[in-house]
Design a protein around this motif. Structure first.
Motif, PDB file in Angstrom:
ATOM      1  N   GLU A 137       0.798  -1.231   0.000  1.00  0.00           N
ATOM      2  CA  GLU A 137       0.000   0.000   0.000  1.00  0.00           C
ATOM      3  C   GLU A 137       0.830   1.280   0.000  1.00  0.00           C
ATOM      4  N   VAL A 138       1.842   1.360   0.867  1.00  0.00           N
ATOM      5  CA  VAL A 138       2.660   2.572   0.945  1.00  0.00           C
ATOM      6  C   VAL A 138       3.369   2.800  -0.382  1.00  0.00           C
ATOM      7  N   SER A 139       3.967   1.746  -0.939  1.00  0.00           N
ATOM      8  CA  SER A 139       4.659   1.865  -2.222  1.00  0.00           C
ATOM      9  C   SER A 139       3.689   2.229  -3.335  1.00  0.00           C
ATOM     10  N   GLN A 140       2.489   1.682  -3.280  1.00  0.00           N
ATOM     11  CA  GLN A 140       1.506   1.950  -4.324  1.00  0.00           C
ATOM     12  C   GLN A 140       1.121   3.427  -4.340  1.00  0.00           C
ATOM     13  N   ALA A 141       0.925   4.012  -3.173  1.00  0.00           N
ATOM     14  CA  ALA A 141       0.568   5.432  -3.110  1.00  0.00           C
ATOM     15  C   ALA A 141       1.678   6.293  -3.687  1.00  0.00           C
ATOM     16  N   LEU A 142       2.932   5.981  -3.338  1.00  0.00           N
ATOM     17  CA  LEU A 142       4.067   6.720  -3.870  1.00  0.00           C
ATOM     18  C   LEU A 142       4.188   6.492  -5.374  1.00  0.00           C
ATOM     19  N   SER A 143       4.031   5.260  -5.798  1.00  0.00           N
ATOM     20  CA  SER A 143       4.159   4.913  -7.212  1.00  0.00           C
ATOM     21  C   SER A 143       3.121   5.641  -8.059  1.00  0.00           C
ATOM     22  N   GLU A 144       1.916   5.781  -7.554  1.00  0.00           N
ATOM     23  CA  GLU A 144       0.858   6.437  -8.320  1.00  0.00           C
ATOM     24  C   GLU A 144       1.135   7.926  -8.505  1.00  0.00           C
ATOM     25  N   SER A 145       1.969   8.507  -7.630  1.00  0.00           N
ATOM     26  CA  SER A 145       2.251   9.933  -7.753  1.00  0.00           C
ATOM     27  C   SER A 145       3.495  10.216  -8.599  1.00  0.00           C
ATOM     28  N   ILE A 146       4.206   9.167  -9.005  1.00  0.00           N
ATOM     29  CA  ILE A 146       5.422   9.329  -9.809  1.00  0.00           C
ATOM     30  C   ILE A 146       5.221   8.601 -11.132  1.00  0.00           C
ATOM     31  N   THR A 147       5.438   9.318 -12.220  1.00  0.00           N
ATOM     32  CA  THR A 147       5.302   8.686 -13.529  1.00  0.00           C
ATOM     33  C   THR A 147       6.590   8.865 -14.331  1.00  0.00           C
ATOM     34  N   PHE A 148       6.828   7.952 -15.252  1.00  0.00           N
ATOM     35  CA  PHE A 148       7.987   8.006 -16.122  1.00  0.00           C
ATOM     36  C   PHE A 148       7.523   7.896 -17.560  1.00  0.00           C
ATOM     37  N   MET A 149       8.214   8.579 -18.424  1.00  0.00           N
ATOM     38  CA  MET A 149       7.944   8.518 -19.854  1.00  0.00           C
ATOM     39  C   MET A 149       9.059   7.699 -20.510  1.00  0.00           C
ATOM     40  N   SER A 150       8.856   7.315 -21.759  1.00  0.00           N
ATOM     41  CA  SER A 150       9.872   6.507 -22.435  1.00  0.00           C
ATOM     42  C   SER A 150      11.221   7.228 -22.495  1.00  0.00           C
ATOM     43  N   GLU A 151      11.205   8.544 -22.565  1.00  0.00           N
ATOM     44  CA  GLU A 151      12.475   9.286 -22.601  1.00  0.00           C
ATOM     45  C   GLU A 151      13.187   9.280 -21.240  1.00  0.00           C
ATOM     46  N   ASP A 152      12.556   8.737 -20.217  1.00  0.00           N
ATOM     47  CA  ASP A 152      13.155   8.638 -18.887  1.00  0.00           C
ATOM     48  C   ASP A 152      13.886   7.308 -18.678  1.00  0.00           C
ATOM     49  N   PHE A 153      14.063   6.528 -19.739  1.00  0.00           N
ATOM     50  CA  PHE A 153      14.715   5.228 -19.610  1.00  0.00           C
ATOM     51  C   PHE A 153      16.066   5.339 -18.909  1.00  0.00           C
ATOM     52  N   GLU A 154      16.871   6.335 -19.280  1.00  0.00           N
ATOM     53  CA  GLU A 154      18.198   6.487 -18.674  1.00  0.00           C
ATOM     54  C   GLU A 154      18.104   6.753 -17.173  1.00  0.00           C
ATOM     55  N   VAL A 155      17.077   7.460 -16.750  1.00  0.00           N
ATOM     56  CA  VAL A 155      16.878   7.723 -15.317  1.00  0.00           C
ATOM     57  C   VAL A 155      16.619   6.396 -14.597  1.00  0.00           C
ATOM     58  N   LEU A 156      15.754   5.567 -15.170  1.00  0.00           N
ATOM     59  CA  LEU A 156      15.454   4.273 -14.556  1.00  0.00           C
ATOM     60  C   LEU A 156      16.676   3.362 -14.571  1.00  0.00           C
ATOM     61  N   ASP A 157      17.442   3.402 -15.651  1.00  0.00           N
ATOM     62  CA  ASP A 157      18.653   2.601 -15.743  1.00  0.00           C
ATOM     63  C   ASP A 157      19.651   3.023 -14.659  1.00  0.00           C
ATOM     64  N   LEU A 158      19.812   4.319 -14.465  1.00  0.00           N
ATOM     65  CA  LEU A 158      20.699   4.811 -13.404  1.00  0.00           C
ATOM     66  C   LEU A 158      20.198   4.385 -12.024  1.00  0.00           C
ATOM     67  N   ALA A 159      18.893   4.426 -11.831  1.00  0.00           N
ATOM     68  CA  ALA A 159      18.321   4.010 -10.547  1.00  0.00           C
ATOM     69  C   ALA A 159      18.621   2.542 -10.277  1.00  0.00           C
ATOM     70  N   LEU A 160      18.558   1.715 -11.316  1.00  0.00           N
ATOM     71  CA  LEU A 160      18.852   0.294 -11.134  1.00  0.00           C
ATOM     72  C   LEU A 160      20.332   0.055 -10.831  1.00  0.00           C
ATOM     73  N   ARG A 161      21.184   0.970 -11.259  1.00  0.00           N
ATOM     74  CA  ARG A 161      22.612   0.834 -10.940  1.00  0.00           C
ATOM     75  C   ARG A 161      22.864   1.028  -9.454  1.00  0.00           C
ATOM     76  N   VAL A 162      21.994   1.752  -8.789  1.00  0.00           N
ATOM     77  CA  VAL A 162      22.118   1.965  -7.356  1.00  0.00           C
ATOM     78  C   VAL A 162      21.833   0.667  -6.605  1.00  0.00           C
ATOM     79  N   SER A 163      20.977  -0.163  -7.173  1.00  0.00           N
ATOM     80  CA  SER A 163      20.615  -1.428  -6.542  1.00  0.00           C
ATOM     81  C   SER A 163      20.896  -2.586  -7.497  1.00  0.00           C
ATOM     82  N   PRO A 164      22.122  -3.113  -7.475  1.00  0.00           N
ATOM     83  CA  PRO A 164      22.461  -4.202  -8.392  1.00  0.00           C
ATOM     84  C   PRO A 164      21.554  -5.426  -8.225  1.00  0.00           C
ATOM     85  N   GLU A 165      21.112  -5.681  -7.004  1.00  0.00           N
ATOM     86  CA  GLU A 165      20.229  -6.831  -6.785  1.00  0.00           C
ATOM     87  C   GLU A 165      18.894  -6.637  -7.496  1.00  0.00           C
TER      88      GLU A 165
END
Length: 151
Positions: free
Chosen positions: A17-45
């Motif tokens: 529930e907590v994650s869902q509320a936060l997730s619904e308030s944050i959106t990404f567009m296809s041009e944000d792929f690099e942002v998501l890729d960088l975020a995944l580098r922070v968490s290799p797992e």
């Protein structure tokens, strides 16, 4: 806007529930792929867990998964490695918690793969006193030396 295909393909998985509320308030567009890729580098797992989900999608794994062997049979060459982790069929049979079965959906697989990797990292740290990512670099360095690669 990028939508979660986990929600589109199997409605059984529910984000906490907590994650869902936060997730619904944050959106990404296809041009944000690099942002998501960088975020995944922070968490290799998390990146590796996403890779496991990618492999499951490519293998068209059907849910619910009731046996870890349903995943094991789709590991290419019997072994995948990244982010300081090496996953083999045997390691999955040993370390994947039985209470995580059944795996109900893609989102459920991603979550349980991530938690399993975190648990393995914690156990490795306890036993070796060395972070698995650093241990992976050491193993790569030793293998390079054996192969005659100079550093």
């Amino acid at each position: 806007m990028l939508k979660s295909t986990a929600d589109q393909t199997d409605g059984k998985w529910q984000m906490p529930e907590v994650s869902q509320a936060l997730s619904e308030s944050i959106t990404f567009m296809s041009e944000d792929f690099e942002v998501l890729d960088l975020a995944l580098r922070v968490s290799p797992e998390l990146r590796f867990a996403a890779f496991i989900l990618k492999l499951a999608r490519a293998a068209n794994i059907q849910y619910p998964v009731t046996s870890i062997d349903d995943i094991v049979t789709h590991i290419p060459s019997g072994r995948i490695g990244a982010a300081g982790h090496v996953v083999t069929g045997e390691s999955l049979r040993i370390f994947f918690p039985r209470e995580f079965l059944p795996i109900e959906s893609q989102g459920d697989l991603l979550t349980k793969a991530y938690l399993t990797l975190l648990h393995c990292q914690e156990e490795t740290n306890k036993v070796t006193g060395v972070d698995p990512v650093i241990l992976d670099y050491i193993v790569d360095f030793i293998n390079d030396l054996r192969a005659g690669v100079e550093h």
